[in-house]
Design a protein around this motif. Sequence first.
Motif, short mmCIF file in Angstrom:
data_model
loop_
_atom_site.label_atom_id
_atom_site.label_comp_id
_atom_site.label_asym_id
_atom_site.label_seq_id
_atom_site.Cartn_x
_atom_site.Cartn_y
_atom_site.Cartn_z
N TYR A 295 0.84 -1.21 0.00
CA TYR A 295 0.00 0.00 0.00
C TYR A 295 0.86 1.25 0.00
O TYR A 295 2.00 1.26 0.46
CB TYR A 295 -0.92 0.00 1.22
CG TYR A 295 -1.78 -1.24 1.29
CD1 TYR A 295 -2.85 -1.42 0.41
CD2 TYR A 295 -1.52 -2.24 2.22
CE1 TYR A 295 -3.64 -2.55 0.47
CE2 TYR A 295 -2.30 -3.38 2.29
CZ TYR A 295 -3.35 -3.54 1.40
OH TYR A 295 -4.12 -4.67 1.45
N ASP B 236 -0.30 4.05 1.49
CA ASP B 236 -0.55 4.67 2.80
C ASP B 236 -1.60 3.85 3.54
O ASP B 236 -2.43 3.18 2.92
CB ASP B 236 -1.03 6.11 2.62
CG ASP B 236 -0.87 6.93 3.90
OD1 ASP B 236 -0.24 6.43 4.85
OD2 ASP B 236 -1.38 8.07 3.95
N ASN C 118 -4.23 4.44 7.01
CA ASN C 118 -4.72 5.35 8.05
C ASN C 118 -5.53 4.58 9.08
O ASN C 118 -6.26 3.64 8.74
CB ASN C 118 -5.60 6.46 7.45
CG ASN C 118 -4.78 7.45 6.66
OD1 ASN C 118 -3.62 7.69 6.96
ND2 ASN C 118 -5.39 8.04 5.63
N ALA D 201 -7.96 2.19 6.86
CA ALA D 201 -8.08 2.66 5.48
C ALA D 201 -6.76 2.44 4.78
O ALA D 201 -5.70 2.81 5.29
CB ALA D 201 -8.46 4.14 5.46
N VAL D 202 -6.79 1.84 3.59
CA VAL D 202 -5.58 1.61 2.81
C VAL D 202 -5.70 2.34 1.48
O VAL D 202 -6.79 2.49 0.92
CB VAL D 202 -5.33 0.10 2.57
CG1 VAL D 202 -5.02 -0.59 3.89
CG2 VAL D 202 -6.53 -0.56 1.90
N LYS D 203 -4.54 2.81 0.98
CA LYS D 203 -4.55 3.60 -0.24
C LYS D 203 -3.54 3.05 -1.23
O LYS D 203 -2.41 2.72 -0.87
CB LYS D 203 -4.21 5.06 0.10
CG LYS D 203 -4.31 6.01 -1.09
CD LYS D 203 -4.08 7.45 -0.63
CE LYS D 203 -4.28 8.41 -1.80
NZ LYS D 203 -4.08 9.82 -1.38
N LYS E 209 -6.75 5.68 -4.99
CA LYS E 209 -7.95 4.99 -4.52
C LYS E 209 -7.77 4.50 -3.09
O LYS E 209 -6.67 4.07 -2.70
CB LYS E 209 -8.27 3.80 -5.44
CG LYS E 209 -8.59 4.20 -6.87
CD LYS E 209 -9.86 5.05 -6.96
CE LYS E 209 -10.21 5.39 -8.39
NZ LYS E 209 -11.42 6.27 -8.48
N THR E 210 -8.86 4.57 -2.32
CA THR E 210 -8.83 4.17 -0.92
C THR E 210 -9.95 3.17 -0.66
O THR E 210 -11.09 3.35 -1.12
CB THR E 210 -9.01 5.38 0.01
OG1 THR E 210 -7.92 6.27 -0.19
CG2 THR E 210 -9.05 4.97 1.47
N MET F 171 -11.82 -0.47 -3.26
CA MET F 171 -11.11 0.80 -3.42
C MET F 171 -12.00 1.78 -4.18
O MET F 171 -11.78 2.12 -5.34
CB MET F 171 -9.79 0.56 -4.16
CG MET F 171 -8.96 -0.57 -3.59
SD MET F 171 -8.32 -0.23 -1.95
CE MET F 171 -6.85 0.66 -2.35
N TYR G 137 -13.02 4.90 -2.78
CA TYR G 137 -12.95 6.26 -2.26
C TYR G 137 -11.63 6.93 -2.64
O TYR G 137 -10.62 6.28 -2.91
CB TYR G 137 -13.12 6.26 -0.75
CG TYR G 137 -14.38 5.57 -0.29
CD1 TYR G 137 -15.64 6.09 -0.58
CD2 TYR G 137 -14.32 4.36 0.42
CE1 TYR G 137 -16.80 5.44 -0.16
CE2 TYR G 137 -15.46 3.71 0.83
CZ TYR G 137 -16.70 4.25 0.54
OH TYR G 137 -17.84 3.61 0.95
N THR G 138 -11.68 8.27 -2.61
CA THR G 138 -10.44 9.01 -2.82
C THR G 138 -9.74 9.31 -1.49
O THR G 138 -8.56 9.63 -1.47
CB THR G 138 -10.73 10.35 -3.54
OG1 THR G 138 -11.72 11.07 -2.81
CG2 THR G 138 -11.23 10.09 -4.96
N ARG G 139 -10.49 9.19 -0.39
CA ARG G 139 -9.92 9.47 0.92
C ARG G 139 -10.81 8.89 2.01
O ARG G 139 -12.02 8.76 1.81
CB ARG G 139 -9.80 10.99 1.12
CG ARG G 139 -8.90 11.41 2.25
CD ARG G 139 -8.70 12.91 2.25
NE ARG G 139 -9.57 13.56 3.23
CZ ARG G 139 -10.12 14.76 3.09
NH1 ARG G 139 -9.94 15.44 1.97
NH2 ARG G 139 -10.86 15.28 4.03
#
Length: 773
Positions: free
Chosen positions: A245, A247, A249, A258-260, A264-265, A279, A281-283
């Motif tokens: 990943y 990032d 959170n 939350a993984v990015k 895409k999140t 995936m 979401y954007t955030r």
Amino acid sequence: MKKRTFVIRLAGSLLLLAGTALAQTPETAGYLDRFEGEFAKIQLNGRQQLLHRSGKVVVDKIQELSYYRLVSAVKQDAYGVVNRKGDIIAPFRYDAVRILGESKQDNPAENYCLITVKLQGKTGAIDSLGKVLCEPEYSDIGVLTPKTFSIKKNGLYGWCDMKTGKVLQEPKYTEVSRSYVVDGLINIQLQGKSGLSQEDGTILVPPKYERFMGWNSRQLFSYYVPGGKCGLMDRQGKVLTPAIYDDINAGPSDALVAVKVQDKTGLLDVATGQLKTPMLYTRADRLGPLFTVWKGNLCGLTDALGKEIIPVAHTDLQLFDSKGHNVLGAVVSLGPSSAGYTPPYYVVAKKGNTAAFYDAAGKQLLPFEYDDIRVTSRNDKAYVSLLKGTQCGLADISGKIIVPVQFSGIDNNYGISNYDDDAAGTEKNNFIAVLKVIREGVIGIGLFNMATGQLVIPAVYSGLRWQNDNMIRLEQGDSSGLADKTGRIIRPLKKYGAFDAVSPDLIVEKRYYDDGSATLLVNKEGRVLYDSKHWEFSATASNRLLVPDARKTWPLQFNSGLLKVRGYSYENQFVDTTGKLMAFEEYKYVGDFYNRRAVAITQDDRVGIISIDKKVVYPLELDDLTSADNELLKMKQGKKVGLLRKDGSVFLPLEYDHIDRVYDTALYIVTRQGKKGVLNAEGKELVPADYDEIRYSRDDRMFEVTKDDKEGLLGADGSILVPPVYDDLEQNRTWGDHSKFPVLVKQGEWYLYLDAQGKPLPYRAKKKKGYNE
């Protein structure tokens, strides 16, 4: 040899000392100065030095004073450390010393104290009791965690136990530091790579990663590999996900993160390592017990399991707790209060210029028909303020409308200047003042009953004041009237009208006639019960000596069945609730009754307290009676004063010259026959009236006393700390919780120091330090 006993008089008291243990004569100094904290300046052998407050140690210079009042100092060009008792815990033989410490009252587990000592270029460590933890053999030593300290040798680092000095990890790493990823772990580095170790030296994660990132002492953290990719670990060092990943959170709990990847999140189930939410979401950001998720400029909410409870269709979301606090920090569960917040939680959602209201489960409580919604607190209860255009209203936390959206303003708990509800009684919190624009620049005040959902008084008045728990005075410019709490008009507005409700059913009115005016007592229906041309009624004019402070601002009311009729030199007449006049003929003056008692003055100006049935509660023999505080009255007779309770019972008899309460304590400094003493809350003698002057130091909880031009100190319990036998007394000039001892005193030609037990320190001088010395 037979032991002999000597009797010595010192500082006004007798000390019995065995001959074999007779104290040595104090050393004579050139001068003494008052203490400033831990040290005082004294002159020995023509040179200024510093005396520790214990009297045991004299040093040349102070280097540092620590949290725990350990002092690093210099003596004869060598460094050492002295504790608060004056014990030398690091002898004066080192080239340098440092005191490393932390004192956190809210988290004692984080506290530590370590002394590093340097000798011939090498560093060692000593604890706060003087125990040598390690000899000077390292190139550097520093605090690592509250339980460990780092050691450096040959360019490499290890660490030791803070209590025992035991080496827990030999110096083998290029860097060691406290880990802020997980509490209690140590970050280790070797050849540019990072790992994690327990404090006891057990390696949890070998040094093979780029770095770690934690989430405020949670159970999980991210690890990073070359290329910037990251994965998830738990606090035992177990890899939970591969490093794939960009990032990660923290989520509302350790079960969901939350993984990015690129832009895409998604939401990851930690237990399975699988995506709970694709995936999409954007955030994604943690918001209390929920997740705020974004798609471009729009946001929504998911619960702690990743279920979307409020769709991603909003421009803004705010979370509030049940007390009306805006939730900004982390709340890890919907359970008991966390981070100062009180569940359950509520959401204000916005779509452009419209707002709606939801609970934390996603149930819509108020629709998107408001310009703004705010959660506010009133009388420790949360409400929802609603704004639509220029109008506002109020709902309860469940979304039920309790004040319709039709007003220009609502009492926001800061109070409206022309609305007074001090006397509103037990139903006070049911009523709220509302505002409406009558015309440009003119705002009217009304009254809304939130319990019934009724506007009881329309918002057309310039002022409203509760007279008692049933009646409200209405004001509109120079007109006034009366209404009851249901809104029923008892007296319509009348220009220059004078209406005062003096009970829930009785009113004092002033009526004007062609030949003058009269003041009347009438019932609600207008039936006259009593009238007088000489009655000068004022709702605020009364003798309230016997009334508790909290009620002194309330409008004048019938009390104990009587209301005073003032005016035309009559100050002893009352009317009862039937309109019958009752006069206390034997008295020149009788104040307003409260709790069936009133202050009275005889024809020859003697003051006392009587009851409503004309019995004497306290003899009318005083010259004056004034307020002392909320509970007590000061009585005066001739040159003597005493204190009287408001029920008429004596607290302190009439035998004192002066009585002064000590600040906000329950202590009283009394003067009798020119001498001062102290009484406690029960009026019992704490300090006998033997002193010429007594001053109380609230911060130090001591009395400074003077007797026959001699000074001394007493404890807050009256105990003698320093007997008043000294010509001069100066306390330790210090701050915070430090003692005001030792004190510098002068007796005869000698200056000396006394400790908190009144014992002299082993130095004296015939001179006090001058300003320029």
